[in-house]
Design a protein around this motif. Structure first.
Motif, PDB file in Angstrom:
ATOM      1  N   CYS A 128      46.588  15.942 -14.273  1.00 51.20           N
ATOM      2  CA  CYS A 128      48.198  16.044 -13.620  1.00 51.20           C
ATOM      3  C   CYS A 128      49.351  16.592 -13.937  1.00 51.20           C
ATOM      4  CB  CYS A 128      48.075  14.623 -11.831  1.00 51.20           C
ATOM      5  SG  CYS A 128      46.861  14.406 -11.443  1.00 51.20           S
ATOM      6  N   GLN A 129      49.343  16.231 -14.823  1.00 49.48           N
ATOM      7  CA  GLN A 129      50.810  16.950 -15.550  1.00 49.48           C
ATOM      8  C   GLN A 129      50.761  18.317 -16.078  1.00 49.48           C
ATOM      9  OE1 GLN A 129      53.217  14.063 -17.555  1.00 49.48           O
ATOM     10  NE2 GLN A 129      51.090  13.224 -17.645  1.00 49.48           N
ATOM     11  N   VAL A 163      53.018  10.788 -10.472  1.00 51.25           N
ATOM     12  CA  VAL A 163      51.898  10.023 -10.824  1.00 51.25           C
ATOM     13  C   VAL A 163      51.586   8.646 -11.837  1.00 51.25           C
ATOM     14  CG1 VAL A 163      50.016  10.948 -13.232  1.00 51.25           C
ATOM     15  CG2 VAL A 163      51.637  12.778 -12.159  1.00 51.25           C
ATOM     16  N   LEU A 174      43.035  10.823 -15.172  1.00 49.44           N
ATOM     17  CA  LEU A 174      43.323  11.701 -14.134  1.00 49.44           C
ATOM     18  C   LEU A 174      44.869  11.876 -14.095  1.00 49.44           C
ATOM     19  CD1 LEU A 174      41.827   9.692 -11.543  1.00 49.44           C
ATOM     20  CD2 LEU A 174      41.762  12.373 -12.093  1.00 49.44           C
TER      21      LEU A 174
END
Length: 233
Positions: free
Chosen positions: A98-99, A39, A94
């Motif tokens: 994403c996590q 990430v 973002l």
């Protein structure tokens, strides 16, 4: 879930010579670090976007004054400004978005008694005296605050409090965006007062989720604190 459980088991086997009985906990920390590495490019982009948005604040404040009686025109003007400067208002979200799948995978993996019709063997792993599938309430019921498992949680709470304090001090040092002549942007003062305290809510998360998921949160939060210290200097 079976594939993810197998991945955690393989990582634990790999780390077993170094960490022994806590290898599964170390595997979760390693998994979290791998997720954060993936990430990281998004985090760098978010940092660039944040700096660009901060630089645009005086111009946005001017647009607010100019179109104060026409909210729709103001919205269009702000969007056009962002497009002109190639700045996305959502870029900062973002890395966190994403996590979310990784966190919920761990949460469900260590909340399930069985996986693929078989007993969940991962629930037998521990971080010292605290099972990875248990919560703080289980530690309190098993031996109290100063029991073997309770002491593990006290150590984790100390780490979270230290990271939250670090974030609090850094947030207090960040100057507020200004329009000019020392005038603060509308609403920024209220946000600035609340933001430094948000890191302390991680203590609640660590207390209520399975220990495995808490390790993910603690590792990720610590990573974020160090990452922001470098990217936003």
């Amino acid at each position: 879930m079976s594939v993810f459980a197998s991945l955690v088991e393989r990582l634990a086997d790999l780390l077993d010579p170094l960490f022994g009985a806590t290898a599964a906990a170390a595997a979760i920390v390693l998994f979290t670090a791998l997720v954060r590495l993936l990430v990281h490019p998004l985090s760098r982009a978010a940092a660039r976007g944040q700096k660009a948005r901060t630089a645009l604040q005086p111009r946005i404040a001017e647009l607010r004054r100019k179109h104060s009686e026409n909210p729709e025109k103001l919205q269009r003007a702000v969007l056009e400004l962002h497009a002109e400067e190639k700045v996305s208002p959502l870029s900062g979200l973002l890395p966190s978005l994403c996590q979310i799948p990784a966190f919920f995978l761990l949460y469900h993996l260590f909340s399930s008694s069985s996986i693929g019709g078989e007993d969940n063997g991962l629930l037998g792993h521990q971080l010292f005296a605290a099972p990875l599938g248990d919560r703080w309430a289980d530690a309190l019921a098993g031996g109290g605050v100063f029991g073997a498992a309770g002491l593990v949680y006290l150590g984790l709470f100390a780490v979270v409090a230290a990271v939250a304090s670090f974030n609090f001090v850094r947030a207090k040092r960040v100057p507020l965006p200004q329009v000019g002549g020392g005038e603060e942007l509308p609403g920024v003062g209220t946000i600035a007062k609340v933001m430094p305290f948000l890191s302390f809510f991680t203590l609640v998360t660590v207390a209520v989720v399975p220990l495995a998921a808490a390790l993910y949160v603690i590792t990720s939060t610590t990573w974020s604190a160090l990452e922001r210290a470098v990217l936003y200097r």
